[in-house]
Design a protein around this motif. Structure first.
Motif, PDB file in Angstrom:
ATOM      1  N   SER A  36      47.987  37.068  35.347  1.00 12.84           N
ATOM      2  CA  SER A  36      47.274  36.610  34.147  1.00 12.84           C
ATOM      3  C   SER A  36      47.943  37.149  32.871  1.00 12.84           C
ATOM      4  O   SER A  36      48.117  38.371  32.705  1.00 12.84           O
ATOM      5  N   VAL A  69      44.365  41.832  45.025  1.00 13.80           N
ATOM      6  CA  VAL A  69      43.862  40.529  44.571  1.00 13.80           C
ATOM      7  C   VAL A  69      42.643  40.174  45.417  1.00 13.80           C
ATOM      8  O   VAL A  69      42.378  40.810  46.438  1.00 13.80           O
ATOM      9  N   HIS A  73      42.934  34.841  47.468  1.00 10.78           N
ATOM     10  CA  HIS A  73      44.236  34.629  46.825  1.00 10.78           C
ATOM     11  C   HIS A  73      45.396  35.124  47.700  1.00 10.78           C
ATOM     12  O   HIS A  73      46.555  34.958  47.341  1.00 10.78           O
ATOM     13  N   MET A  95      41.949  44.803  50.019  1.00 12.92           N
ATOM     14  CA  MET A  95      41.193  43.541  50.127  1.00 12.92           C
ATOM     15  C   MET A  95      40.174  43.583  51.270  1.00 12.92           C
ATOM     16  O   MET A  95      40.515  43.882  52.415  1.00 12.92           O
ATOM     17  N   MET A 116      39.223  50.418  52.426  1.00 12.00           N
ATOM     18  CA  MET A 116      37.988  49.904  51.835  1.00 12.00           C
ATOM     19  C   MET A 116      37.534  50.867  50.755  1.00 12.00           C
ATOM     20  O   MET A 116      37.041  51.948  51.029  1.00 12.00           O
TER      21      MET A 116
HETATM   22  N1  LIG Z   1      35.257  45.333  43.088  1.00 12.49           N
HETATM   23  C1  LIG Z   1      34.822  46.090  44.092  1.00 12.49           C
HETATM   24  O1  LIG Z   1      33.824  46.826  44.021  1.00 12.49           O
HETATM   25  C2  LIG Z   1      35.568  46.096  45.411  1.00 12.49           C
HETATM   26  C3  LIG Z   1      35.128  46.931  46.447  1.00 12.49           C
HETATM   27  C4  LIG Z   1      35.849  46.936  47.627  1.00 12.49           C
HETATM   28  C5  LIG Z   1      36.972  46.130  47.771  1.00 12.49           C
HETATM   29  N2  LIG Z   1      37.362  45.328  46.748  1.00 12.49           N
HETATM   30  C6  LIG Z   1      38.539  44.476  46.941  1.00 12.49           C
HETATM   31  O2  LIG Z   1      39.441  44.661  45.864  1.00 12.49           O
HETATM   32  C7  LIG Z   1      40.154  43.439  45.675  1.00 12.49           C
HETATM   33  C8  LIG Z   1      40.198  43.138  44.203  1.00 12.49           C
HETATM   34  O3  LIG Z   1      38.879  42.919  43.734  1.00 12.49           O
HETATM   35  P1  LIG Z   1      38.574  42.965  42.199  1.00 12.49           P
HETATM   36  O4  LIG Z   1      37.107  42.980  42.045  1.00 12.49           O
HETATM   37  O5  LIG Z   1      39.393  44.039  41.562  1.00 12.49           O
HETATM   38  O6  LIG Z   1      39.178  41.517  41.776  1.00 12.49           O
HETATM   39  P2  LIG Z   1      39.577  40.994  40.334  1.00 12.49           P
HETATM   40  O7  LIG Z   1      38.882  41.793  39.280  1.00 12.49           O
HETATM   41  O8  LIG Z   1      39.422  39.496  40.351  1.00 12.49           O
HETATM   42  O9  LIG Z   1      41.122  41.353  40.205  1.00 12.49           O
HETATM   43  C9  LIG Z   1      42.144  40.667  40.841  1.00 12.49           C
HETATM   44  C10 LIG Z   1      43.281  40.471  39.839  1.00 12.49           C
HETATM   45  O10 LIG Z   1      44.390  39.934  40.544  1.00 12.49           O
HETATM   46  C11 LIG Z   1      44.890  38.820  39.815  1.00 12.49           C
HETATM   47  N3  LIG Z   1      45.599  37.925  40.726  1.00 12.49           N
HETATM   48  C12 LIG Z   1      45.121  36.892  41.471  1.00 12.49           C
HETATM   49  N4  LIG Z   1      46.105  36.332  42.196  1.00 12.49           N
HETATM   50  C13 LIG Z   1      47.233  37.017  41.902  1.00 12.49           C
HETATM   51  C14 LIG Z   1      48.577  36.901  42.315  1.00 12.49           C
HETATM   52  N5  LIG Z   1      48.964  35.955  43.167  1.00 12.49           N
HETATM   53  N6  LIG Z   1      49.464  37.780  41.841  1.00 12.49           N
HETATM   54  C15 LIG Z   1      49.087  38.731  40.950  1.00 12.49           C
HETATM   55  N7  LIG Z   1      47.829  38.903  40.493  1.00 12.49           N
HETATM   56  C16 LIG Z   1      46.910  38.047  40.976  1.00 12.49           C
HETATM   57  C17 LIG Z   1      43.659  38.214  39.209  1.00 12.49           C
HETATM   58  O11 LIG Z   1      43.980  37.326  38.172  1.00 12.49           O
HETATM   59  P3  LIG Z   1      42.951  36.091  37.923  1.00 12.49           P
HETATM   60  O12 LIG Z   1      41.679  36.709  37.478  1.00 12.49           O
HETATM   61  O13 LIG Z   1      43.676  35.299  36.871  1.00 12.49           O
HETATM   62  O14 LIG Z   1      42.811  35.363  39.232  1.00 12.49           O
HETATM   63  C18 LIG Z   1      42.931  39.470  38.727  1.00 12.49           C
HETATM   64  O15 LIG Z   1      43.458  39.953  37.500  1.00 12.49           O
HETATM   65  C19 LIG Z   1      39.439  42.348  46.457  1.00 12.49           C
HETATM   66  O16 LIG Z   1      40.240  41.926  47.524  1.00 12.49           O
HETATM   67  C20 LIG Z   1      38.174  43.005  46.947  1.00 12.49           C
HETATM   68  O17 LIG Z   1      37.854  42.580  48.255  1.00 12.49           O
HETATM   69  C21 LIG Z   1      36.694  45.284  45.565  1.00 12.49           C
END
Ligand SMILES: NC(=O)c1ccc[n+]([C@@H]2O[C@H](COP(=O)([O-])OP(=O)(O)OC[C@H]3O[C@@H](n4cnc5c(N)ncnc54)[C@H](OP(=O)(O)O)[C@@H]3O)[C@@H](O)[C@H]2O)c1
Length: 268
Positions: A36, A69, A73, A95, A116
């Motif tokens: 992004s 990501v 994705h 992820m 995790m």
């Molecule tokens: N948030 C939590 O509490 C939590 C807890 C446990 C595990 N997780 C895991 O952590 C991971 C990330 O979650 P998140 O909440 O941090 O997600 P997020 O805020 O949507 O962050 C993902 C980032 O990656 C970017 N992205 C997408 N496709 C890409 C690519 N091909 N190359 C480079 N960058 C790319 C996205 O851009 P766009 O927005 O433009 O798509 C966004 O900036 C997930 O897999 C989730 O399962 C999260």
């Protein structure tokens, strides 16, 4: 050890910041890539690490790659990454539900750590469970652990079943705590406390109880006995919870998250 974080959203950025602020990596060894343009501009303003907008420039020079990501994705990302990866690199996935086998197959690599994390990583109080493919050496795993620990604490688990299980406890767990807090906030408001006083009463109660638990070796049961005297107010509350089976319902909820994590892994 050059480290690359792919995906600078909630989790990726939290880990990148944790690593940047620790003594583990110097600035030259920490790279961040996101697709992004807005995110890249924001990160460049922050100036905490080297930010890349093309994988070609950063992925081949990385020794360790954190993939953060969204799970949906990952197929596209793996396609893009595949021609640029090498077999010595270690891939650490944050992820949910994406298995080690899927990552190995998608990238045609062997060294994978699946983890995790949870949301309190944002304030350095996270807990991350992790497990690895057999090709990751003990020294490499120690390096991964040190990096994971920059956002809180980590626990090593035997296999991926425990990653799904920890999703039901620590991954989704902060939401259970917020659920409980919400109920107490609503009760406080109903009793007539202001919004601010309700917040102080509830948050300080949680913080204090956790602090007591952490500073002593006593079980929650023992602490409950210490607060609740026979015929008293706390006993009335605990009896009400027992009568309504709250304990079993909370366990059921944790299992619902565990089962859903397994299910999501099977769908992918
Ligand atoms: N948030 C939590 O509490 C939590 C807890 C446990 C595990 N997780 C895991 O952590 C991971 C990330 O979650 P998140 O909440 O941090 O997600 P997020 O805020 O949507 O962050 C993902 C980032 O990656 C970017 N992205 C997408 N496709 C890409 C690519 N091909 N190359 C480079 N960058 C790319 C996205 O851009 P766009 O927005 O433009 O798509 C966004 O900036 C997930 O897999 C989730 O399962 C999260």
């Amino acid at each position: 050890m050059k480290t690359l974080v792919i995906g600078a959203g909630n989790m990726g950025l939290t880990y990148a910041e944790g690593m940047a602020q620790s003594a583990m990596l110097n600035r030259r060894n920490l790279m961040v890539f996101d697709k992004s343009a807005d995110v890249i501009a924001r990160l460049r303003d922050l100036d905490h690490f080297d930010v890349y907008e093309s994988l070609e420039e950063c992925l081949p020079q990385a020794d360790m790659v954190f993939v953060a990501v969204k799970p949906y994705h990952c197929d596209d990302l793996f396609e893009e990454m595949k021609p640029m990866v090498n077999k010595e690199q270690i891939f650490v996935s944050l992820m949910a539900g994406v298995t080690i086998a899927k990552i190995q197959e998608g990238l045609q690599v062997k060294k994978v750590v699946r983890s995790m994390p949870n949301l309190p990583a944002q304030v350095g109080k996270g807990v991350t469970s992790y497990t690895e493919s057999p090709e990751v050496s003990r020294v490499e795993l120690l390096m991964v652990r040190n990096l994971l620990d920059t956002t809180g604490e980590s626990i090593h688990v035997e296999n991926e079943n425990y990653i799904d299980a920890s999703t039901g406890i620590s991954g989704s767990g902060p939401a259970y705590v917020f659920y409980f807090m919400n109920s107490m906030l609503e009760a406080a408001r109903k009793m007539g406390f202001s919004k601010n006083d309700s917040k102080v009463l509830v948050s300080q109660t949680f913080e204090g109880a956790v602090e007591l638990f952490n500073q002593n070796d006593l079980s929650p049961d023992t602490w409950m006995d210490r607060v609740a005297s026979k015929g008293g107010t706390t006993r009335a509350a605990l009896d009400s919870m027992d009568d309504n089976n709250v304990k079993e319902l909370i366990k059921e909820a944790a299992y619902a998250a565990f089962d859903r994590a397994v299910e999501l892994g099977e769908d992918k």
